[in-house]
Scaffold this active site. Structure first.
Site, PDB file in Angstrom:
ATOM      1  N   ARG A  46     -23.319   6.054   1.359  1.00  0.00           N
ATOM      2  CA  ARG A  46     -22.723   5.133   0.090  1.00  0.00           C
ATOM      3  C   ARG A  46     -22.826   5.601  -1.029  1.00  0.00           C
ATOM      4  NH1 ARG A  46     -26.118   1.863  -1.976  1.00  0.00           N
ATOM      5  NH2 ARG A  46     -27.422   1.035  -0.135  1.00  0.00           N
ATOM      6  N   TYR A  73      -0.720  -6.022 -11.816  1.00  0.00           N
ATOM      7  CA  TYR A  73      -0.810  -6.143 -10.253  1.00  0.00           C
ATOM      8  C   TYR A  73      -1.590  -7.511 -10.496  1.00  0.00           C
ATOM      9  CZ  TYR A  73      -2.524  -6.288  -5.499  1.00  0.00           C
ATOM     10  OH  TYR A  73      -3.041  -6.629  -4.247  1.00  0.00           O
ATOM     11  N   ASP A  79      -3.762   2.799 -15.130  1.00  0.00           N
ATOM     12  CA  ASP A  79      -3.877   2.674 -13.741  1.00  0.00           C
ATOM     13  C   ASP A  79      -2.364   3.433 -13.324  1.00  0.00           C
ATOM     14  OD1 ASP A  79      -2.772   1.825 -10.993  1.00  0.00           O
ATOM     15  OD2 ASP A  79      -3.676  -0.114 -11.097  1.00  0.00           O
ATOM     16  N   LYS A  89      -1.486   3.964  -1.802  1.00  0.00           N
ATOM     17  CA  LYS A  89       0.078   4.153  -2.101  1.00  0.00           C
ATOM     18  C   LYS A  89       0.566   5.718  -1.833  1.00  0.00           C
ATOM     19  CE  LYS A  89      -0.269  -0.365  -2.753  1.00  0.00           C
ATOM     20  NZ  LYS A  89      -1.305  -0.668  -3.507  1.00  0.00           N
TER      21      LYS A  89
END
Ligand code: LCS
Length: 405
Positions: free
Chosen positions: A62, A115, A187, A212
């Site tokens: 993690r 978004y 972004d 993406k």
């Protein structure tokens, strides 16, 4: 072998070699998938030193993992930043930047079109934690300057925006900020390298939905954040990756590393086809408008020419004329989308396959009608992610779909 110096290397050389050394165990060239939750220490002393950071090494996946680290080093080299942290999704990257860098009493300026889920996190969730948020058209530098307050700590925007494709002059925003202690966060999901380099334009932090173009094969959900070593350490340790658990899995990191090695080839093809598709749509009598930064008719084309390296993303949005065959724009759009045979009706973008979707009811369904209207997202807007199929086939499919109107 001599160590490879990548400081003057070209884009794809860096994308292939950065972060990737032959594996020390057996010399594997492809970075192995270190699919382990924990790492054994040689002794108690070794474990204590690794937790303290006085000797390097991994303790628990993690907080860090060799496969994920190879991805992070490669992404830092690709975006030109000091360091990178990978996250379990693009939204994990958005959330990590916010939680890592902001605190109650701070003020954030957010681009007025982002978004859908980013909009919810920033405009609806941050105020619950005492953070003030002002949506601004960041394409208007005077509006950005006017919105800055003494407690402004971050300016966050997408360029191009999802799904209206509007642009912000990144260097212009950095100039407006000047010496103030305000992080400029971009972004860059819609304009990945080699299209656009926000850090080189003066941004402090760049993030992506790796889901993406960066992964590029439609089989992973992940994110990355790139910036200075100090900012990334703070985001990693206080943000949602290490402590709240939104980390990238080793298997996903392996797939992304594989995808990144062909990033330039894929992105170039996506962009070149998208420009051809945009020009085709613009010439169709059924089309009211095409939103694509590479078109001379696009309102922000001058900014595109300034900061997008001659490639203008693989995504475009369009709107059909009202009243075609007695149909509303929405009904006409539905007809055309349903008539497409090559493009799949699906959200996401940057996949090898062309994808088409209806932002008002899909990617931005969780945005209120009022905010959607302020973003310019009408019922008639259709977003098309141009895939890697042959350009002629993509255009032929659109042509036959439009002919059904
Ligand atoms: N930023 C942008 C600009 C995005 O378009 C998305 C997702 C995200 C962040 C979040 O990334 P994720 O958590 O999904 O990896 N955009 C989507 C879209 O347009 N269609 O499906 C998801």
């Amino acid at each position: 072998m001599e160590e490879l110096d990548l400081s003057n290397a070209g884009f794809t050389t860096r994308a292939i070699h950065a972060g990737q050394e032959p594996d020390p165990a057996y010399g594997a060239l492809a970075t192995p998938i270190y699919q382990t939750s924990t790492f054994c220490f040689d002794s108690m002393e070794d474990g204590i030193a690794k937790f303290e950071g006085t000797i390097p090494g991994y303790v628990y996946s993690r907080g860090g993992n060799p496969t994920v680290r190879a991805l992070e080093l490669k992404m830092a080299a690709i975006e030109g930043g000091e360091d990178c942290v990978a996250t379990g999704s693009g939204m994990g990257a958005v959330g990590s930047v916010m939680i890592g860098l902001l605190q109650a009493g701070d003020h954030v300026i957010v681009g007025d079109c982002v978004y859908g889920c980013s909009n919810v996190v920033i405009r609806d969730v941050l105020p619950k934690f005492g953070i003030e948020v002002t949506p601004v058209n960041t394409g208007d530098l005077d509006a950005v300057a006017a919105a800055i307050k003494p407690n402004t700590k971050m300016i966050y925007f997408e360029t191009p925006t999802n799904p209206m494709m509007r642009l912000t002059d990144i260097a212009g925003v950095a100039q407006v900020v000047g010496e103030r202690d305000i992080k400029v966060v971009v972004d860059n999901t819609f304009a990945p390298p080699p299209v656009q380099y926000p850090l080189a334009c003066g941004a402090d932090i760049v993030l992506h939905s790796v889901t993406k173009y960066l992964n590029g094969h439609g089989d992973v959900i992940a994110g990355v954040i790139v910036g200075s070593a100090d900012d990334i350490a703070q985001i990693k340790n206080i943000g949602v990756t290490k402590t709240c658990g939104c980390f990238c899995s080793p298997f996903d990191a392996f797939l992304i590393i594989r995808g990144l090695q062909t990033l330039e080839l894929r992105v170039r093809r996506h962009c070149e086809s998208a420009l051809a598709v945009a020009r085709f749509l613009e010439s169709s009598p059924a089309i009211e408008r095409v939103l694509y930064p590479g078109l001379e008719s696009f309102p922000d084309h001058a900014i595109a020419k300034k900061q997008m390296n001659g490639l203008y993303t693989g995504i475009l949005s369009f709107e059909l004329k009202d009243g075609l065959g007695g149909r509303s724009r929405f009904e006409a759009g539905k007809q055309v989308v349903n008539a497409m045979k090559l493009a799949h009706v699906a959200v996401s973008l940057g996949d090898p396959a062309s994808l088409v979707q209806h932002p008002a009811s899909m990617t931005h369904h969780n945005v209120s009608n009022e905010v959607k209207a302020s973003m310019g997202i009408t019922d008639g807007i259709i977003r098309y992610s141009v895939g890697l199929e042959d350009t002629d086939d993509i255009i032929a499919d659109l042509k036959q779909a439009l002919a059904t109107l």
